[in-house]
Write an enzyme that holds these catalytic residues in place. Sequence first.
Site, mmCIF file in Angstrom:
data_model
loop_
_atom_site.group_PDB
_atom_site.id
_atom_site.type_symbol
_atom_site.label_atom_id
_atom_site.label_comp_id
_atom_site.label_asym_id
_atom_site.label_seq_id
_atom_site.Cartn_x
_atom_site.Cartn_y
_atom_site.Cartn_z
ATOM 1 N N GLY A 292 11.615 -5.388 52.176
ATOM 2 C CA GLY A 292 11.702 -4.885 50.859
ATOM 3 C C GLY A 292 10.576 -3.923 50.792
ATOM 4 O O GLY A 292 9.405 -4.179 51.084
ATOM 5 N N GLY A 294 12.440 -1.433 51.439
ATOM 6 C CA GLY A 294 13.387 -0.938 52.395
ATOM 7 C C GLY A 294 13.202 0.509 52.984
ATOM 8 O O GLY A 294 14.073 0.781 53.888
ATOM 9 N N GLU A 315 14.475 -10.065 54.001
ATOM 10 C CA GLU A 315 13.728 -10.206 52.512
ATOM 11 C C GLU A 315 13.734 -11.403 51.925
ATOM 12 O O GLU A 315 14.841 -12.046 51.745
ATOM 13 C CB GLU A 315 13.939 -9.075 51.945
ATOM 14 C CG GLU A 315 13.607 -8.901 50.580
ATOM 15 C CD GLU A 315 11.631 -8.863 50.424
ATOM 16 O OE1 GLU A 315 11.264 -9.727 49.644
ATOM 17 O OE2 GLU A 315 11.272 -8.111 51.262
ATOM 18 N N ASP A 341 13.306 -16.560 54.607
ATOM 19 C CA ASP A 341 11.829 -16.222 54.641
ATOM 20 C C ASP A 341 11.279 -15.726 56.008
ATOM 21 O O ASP A 341 11.809 -16.565 56.981
ATOM 22 C CB ASP A 341 11.232 -17.848 54.249
ATOM 23 C CG ASP A 341 9.713 -17.804 54.267
ATOM 24 O OD1 ASP A 341 9.202 -17.029 54.746
ATOM 25 O OD2 ASP A 341 9.033 -18.589 53.660
ATOM 26 N N CYS A 412 -0.797 -1.828 54.301
ATOM 27 C CA CYS A 412 -1.162 -0.762 53.507
ATOM 28 C C CYS A 412 -2.575 -1.338 53.082
ATOM 29 O O CYS A 412 -2.832 -1.108 51.960
ATOM 30 C CB CYS A 412 -0.372 -0.425 52.457
ATOM 31 S SG CYS A 412 -0.738 1.085 51.555
#
Length: 483
Positions: A292, A294, A315, A341, A412
């Site tokens: 997610g 995506g 996801e 999971d 990130c």
Amino acid sequence: MTGPSVPGVSTPRRGVKQDRFTRVDPARGVAFEVLRAVATQDSYANLVLPKMLREKRLSGRDAAFATELAYGVLRGRGTYDALLATLVDRPLADLDDGVLDVLRMGLHQLLAMRVPDHAAVATSVAVARTHVGGGPSGLVNAVLRKASGRELAQWAAEVAPGDSDDDLAVRYSHPQWVVRSLREALRAHGHDAAELTDLLVADNTAAHVALAALPGLTTVGDLVGRDAHVEVGTGRWSPTAAHVVHGDPGRLAAVRAGRARVQDEGSQLVALVLAAADVEGRDERWLDLCAGPGGKAALLAATGAQRGARLTAVEVAPHRADLVRQALAPLQGSVEVRVADGREVGAAEPGEYDRVLVDAPCTGLGALRRRPEARWRRTPADLGSLAPLQRELLGSALDAVRPGGVVAYATCSPVLSETRLVVDDALKAAAKRGVVAERIDTPAVLDRVVPGLSGAAAGLGVQLWPHTHGTDAMHVALVRRTA
């Protein structure tokens, strides 16, 4: 933004006070509502703002004004609050939250948007009266009049005159712990800590809108061009990237049809680096363990489909799985989306996959340009609380990949505890389970995707930077399972 370009300011008749002819224009109203949604509903500005702009039918100059005002306040909150603490005759904690947002909006217009002083003050008073009540409007008027007439740099030099991390935190509007974490991250990844100021400035600069052209569905050449609404140029780094020079990318037919997606070039490179890594033997089953919403899954699926590979996208959250399905809709037949999971996939399907992406949940400190509110939501405790999840997900990926296959671990965030240390710990834990894996020279793989991209090597991993590469601060490390 001056003169007639300022939304919501009527020209007063001679002898009549300005604020009698000031209304709350839709642009400022939207900005205020976005700030309140972020504060009270834990909304993300990049999700709630486009929806509000559509609801209010704002476009062009008004949409740009609302966007800059909302995002500018979210970015500059730390600086503005430090300034307000010197201007308000009571603790800021005693102010109504809505009043505080109005004051921040007024300061941003006065100090960062070149809105004329009278317009910034009068419209802020109008916002206070409309959305908060008549009582605080006098306070708003008095405080903003005190702030007017000086530049932002002058105020910043007064409230944060030194070069300590605390002063940098105020001057560049980052929490103190984030400043310290970013300084340590620069050092840990082999960069001069003197770059910290450039990094903080980059975090406060709006990111360019990049598009990813999904292979097999469209090309960068198809996207590049100019019409009355949108101008698109080629991207800087990623071979699948285009750059929106101006306009709404949603007007592009390729974006509406899902053949191209809004996606930072750093995120594109993560997917492309995994796809470019050498694997031994079969190359047919790819896995995105945390798919997610995506974006990377779509680029991976499209790239894999060109080679006859099929992507499984996992996801854990059903609503995010729905977003993945939307992103992958143009690639039906090449993908499978599961609600599961990711930590359990490795045990359920050991050694089944040839390439695995772990885009792990993290603090997001590498994407503060796009999600400025994240800097105020995250705390140092998040670094510790996310660590077990990151290690478990990477461990599951190492179990799920077959010997000879490759795993990409991405975050990130440039922070060492979310990057290199996670990989180190996961490799040690895997070895205890009999799963042997080794790091791959990720900078060398990146060089095959983008020849000559300098400043990205971080040992055997890759670390991108907003101030150096103009991307989010994505980290990616490739690992090959050997046994």
